[in-house]
Design a protein around this motif. Structure first.
Motif, PDB file in Angstrom:
ATOM      1  N   GLU A 314       0.818  -1.202   0.000  1.00 32.00           N
ATOM      2  CA  GLU A 314       0.000   0.000   0.000  1.00 32.00           C
ATOM      3  C   GLU A 314       0.858   1.261   0.000  1.00 32.00           C
ATOM      4  O   GLU A 314       0.560   2.238  -0.690  1.00 32.00           O
ATOM      5  CB  GLU A 314      -0.915  -0.005   1.228  1.00 32.00           C
ATOM      6  N   ARG A 440     -11.962  -4.013  -1.132  1.00 32.51           N
ATOM      7  CA  ARG A 440     -10.535  -4.341  -1.204  1.00 32.51           C
ATOM      8  C   ARG A 440     -10.311  -5.285  -2.384  1.00 32.51           C
ATOM      9  O   ARG A 440     -11.181  -6.081  -2.719  1.00 32.51           O
ATOM     10  CB  ARG A 440     -10.045  -4.987   0.093  1.00 32.51           C
ATOM     11  N   TRP A 443      -5.936  -7.706  -1.478  1.00 32.58           N
ATOM     12  CA  TRP A 443      -5.268  -7.014  -0.371  1.00 32.58           C
ATOM     13  C   TRP A 443      -5.410  -7.834   0.905  1.00 32.58           C
ATOM     14  O   TRP A 443      -6.482  -8.305   1.236  1.00 32.58           O
ATOM     15  CB  TRP A 443      -5.876  -5.626  -0.169  1.00 32.58           C
ATOM     16  N   ARG A 464      -7.058  -0.956  -1.377  1.00 33.69           N
ATOM     17  CA  ARG A 464      -8.281  -0.921  -0.574  1.00 33.69           C
ATOM     18  C   ARG A 464      -8.788   0.505  -0.545  1.00 33.69           C
ATOM     19  O   ARG A 464      -8.019   1.462  -0.689  1.00 33.69           O
ATOM     20  CB  ARG A 464      -8.022  -1.425   0.841  1.00 33.69           C
TER      21      ARG A 464
END
Length: 637
Positions: A314, A440, A443, A464
């Motif tokens: 992320e 999401r 993830w 997400r």
């Protein structure tokens, strides 16, 4: 007579010292400037070194000249005017009055890239042992690697080799596979010399590659700097100082980066990556003084033993969106990534980095730089519409889209139906989720594999739409509150999964959570282990003990338990022990008998901080043992 003899000797000594110090001040050039090198085309090229203060330095390459004057400290830097590519090896001559000229032979002009990171960037083309398995089809790949206009600068080359080497079947064996595949694609397209500077180190955290002067500006840096006293693999700046600083300023087109595994051992480190990756890029760009040069990185795939990979993934996606002139290669779609920390398929990694470079850096607008990138979402009735950038979306296997989950405000995610809408949108829903709040895609620690790609077949990045579960970490990092991973209390227990988290960056160490087994690597001396990132705040006034529950030797011949202080004092509590079962180690008694490297400086009646060092002892390269849990206990009053 004796006086004359002494005087003569002194005069000889003075003359010798004069010659010595003149020799020290002779013309030199930085180590990166050497035979067979590649200079960056179409930009002013800095060349630097040392000479006698005040000396005028002159550079000559083909028809291009430059000059500089050595400063009072002897340092100098000259700039060659921008040149077009040159595939014919030519001498670069550097002269100064009173010094022998320096002549660098077979110098080319083309495209230069810096290639750095940890073990997956470090992984060589050729098979050497189980720790360095070599790439898929490495034998045939090496045989075909005959590109004399591709040049390698490789700090891992064997002793006696030159710094810069032509790419051939011999030199490519010990070169970074990712860097080679990347450079080969650039060469095939541009048809100009390509220089690849490889500087990486296995098992290193990103902190080690960031200059400490930049790292210390973070609001929570002090805690990290204090903490790194206990955990050497967190120490900021050390890799930058050793491997990068001497290259800073060398003419490059850009950099590629493959790292993050060592920041994925605990959530707090994975989450802090969102601050650290942008800082790394910013610091290198400032130190290079070549503007916001292109910088691409490899997004980590999901490994089956991952702890915080999802946060690093992320952070990499966030960096792509927030830092200009950056790119990201998404690679999770290859099957060997889930089961291998060092997957052998490195060809597509290098080629996907090259896709980005050829599209954005070299202007091939008809070539897609990367897969679909999530941009935003909007709620539409009982569904959520997601928008992506890039080419038209499609399924990689012509089946229904997979990998999407959806949740309402309860935060309980359920498998979702995902349908393509137009060229760049996906509608996500689940009939049981009437009021959706978040989606999401691919993830999490062990997500369902996704199959969303673009027309070129490049995969979409995991993402997400929510930030649930991050608030505490976010607030702690932003406000600089307590960053220690564990604040020890009167009683603490760790199971095998936690023990695995103590051992973040050492390979081939691994944790088998299902069977509650810890496997530790051993070095040539038959001892292996991993330093714990956990602090023990021990109050000796309470008579502390460490309890090892259900410890069993597997292939190890014994085990050792050591405590280390912030000042690097090490106290051996048990050495090469063959005890098994439930074992209690009296810290006060053990430390009283242990010998410290720097002398005993402990407060045996108050508080002390330690880090656990736990070793498996084996005559083989690997030793394994199993342990149910470890506890710090105090005598009951």
């Amino acid at each position: 007579m004796e006086t004359k003899s002494i005087l003569r000797s002194l005069l000889c000594l003075v003359a010798a010292l004069h010659v010595f110090f003149i020799g020290l001040a002779q013309l030199k050039v930085a180590a990166v400037f050497a035979d067979h090198m590649v200079l960056q085309r179409r930009m002013k090229v800095p060349v630097w070194g040392s000479a006698k203060p005040g000396d005028k330095i002159t550079l000559s390459y083909n028809s291009v000249t430059a000059s500089a004057t050595a400063k009072p400290d002897g340092s100098w830097m000259a700039y060659l005017d921008a040149m077009e590519a040159r595939s014919e090896g030519t001498d670069l001559t550097i002269t100064a009055a009173g010094s022998a000229p320096l002549v660098l032979h077979d110098v080319l002009v083309g495209e230069v890239w810096l290639c750095s990171g940890q073990s997956n960037m470090r992984m060589e083309m050729m098979y050497r042992d189980d720790a360095i398995p070599g790439v898929v089809n490495w034998e045939s790949e090496v045989k075909e690697a005959n590109y004399p206009l591709i040049r390698f600068y490789n700090r891992f080359r064997e002793k006696g080799a030159t710094l810069w080497e032509k790419c051939d079947t011999g030199s490519v064996k010990l070169f970074s596979a990712v860097a080679y595949y990347f450079g080969r694609e650039i060469f095939k397209d541009q048809q100009v010399p390509v220089g690849l500077i490889h500087q990486s180190a296995g098992g290193t955290s990103i902190q080690k590659w960031i200059p400490e002067t930049y790292f210390s500006q973070l609001p929570w840096a002090r805690q990290y700097l204090d903490y790194s006293q206990y955990v050497p693999w967190l120490e900021p700046g050390s890799c930058y100082d050793n491997f990068i600083a001497s290259l800073a300023g060398f003419g490059i087109r850009g950099a590629i980066w493959y790292q993050g595994e060592s920041n994925s051992n605990l959530d707090v480190h994975g989450y802090s990556y969102k601050y650290l990756l942008p800082l790394l890029i910013q610091s290198w760009r400032k130190e290079w003084k070549q503007g916001d040069f292109p910088f691409a990185f490899v997004q980590l795939p999901v490994w089956e033993n991952s702890v915080a990979y999802r946060y690093v993934q992320e952070a990499q996606l966030t960096t792509l969106k927030s830092v200009p002139n950056t790119g990201m290669a998404v690679i999770y779609d290859k099957t060997d990534y889930k089961s291998m920390l060092h997957p052998r398929n490195k060809k597509h990694v290098g080629e996907r980095l090259a896709d980005w470079a050829l599209s954005t850096v070299y202007g091939h607008k008809d070539r897609e730089a990367m897969g679909p990138v999530y941009q935003r979402y909007e709620k539409t009735g009982s569904a959520i519409r997601l928008y992506f950038s890039g080419q038209a979306l499609q399924s990689s296997n012509a089946k229904e889209l997979q990998g999407f989950v959806i949740a309402d405000k309860t935060g309980i995610f359920q498998p979702a139906k995902a349908v393509l809408e137009g060229k760049n949108a996906v509608i996500v829903s689940n009939s049981s989720v009437k009021d959706p709040a978040a989606v999401r895609y691919a993830w999490g620690e062990n997500p369902v594999p996704g199959n969303l790609v673009n027309e070129t077949g490049l995969p979409a990045s995991p993402f997400r739409t929510d930030a649930w579960g991050n608030d505490t970490l976010e607030q702690a990092l932003a406000s600089g509150r307590e960053l220690k991973l564990v604040q020890m209390s009167d009683h603490w227990t760790a199971d095998a999964k936690d023990i695995g988290e103590w051992m973040p960056a050492t390979q081939p160490a691994k944790t088998d959570v299902k069977n509650n087994t810890v496997t530790l690597s051993t070095n040539r001396n038959g001892r292996g282990g991993v330093e714990s990132p956990y602090l023990l705040n021990v109050d000796f006034a309470k008579k502390p003990v460490i309890k090892l529950n259900n410890l069993q030797l597997e292939s190890a011949q014994g085990w050792s338990l050591v405590l280390m202080t912030p000042s690097k004092e090490q106290y051996v509590l048990r050495d090469k022990s063959i005890e098994t079962g439930d074992i209690t180690v009296d810290l006060s008694a053990g430390l009283a008998q242990a010998k410290s490297r720097n002398g005993n400086k402990l407060n045996m009646s108050g508080m002390n901080n330690f880090v656990i060092l736990f070793y498996a002892v084996s005559d083989q390269r690997k030793g394994s043992l199993s342990i149910g849990s470890m506890e710090l206990l105090y005598e009951k009053k």
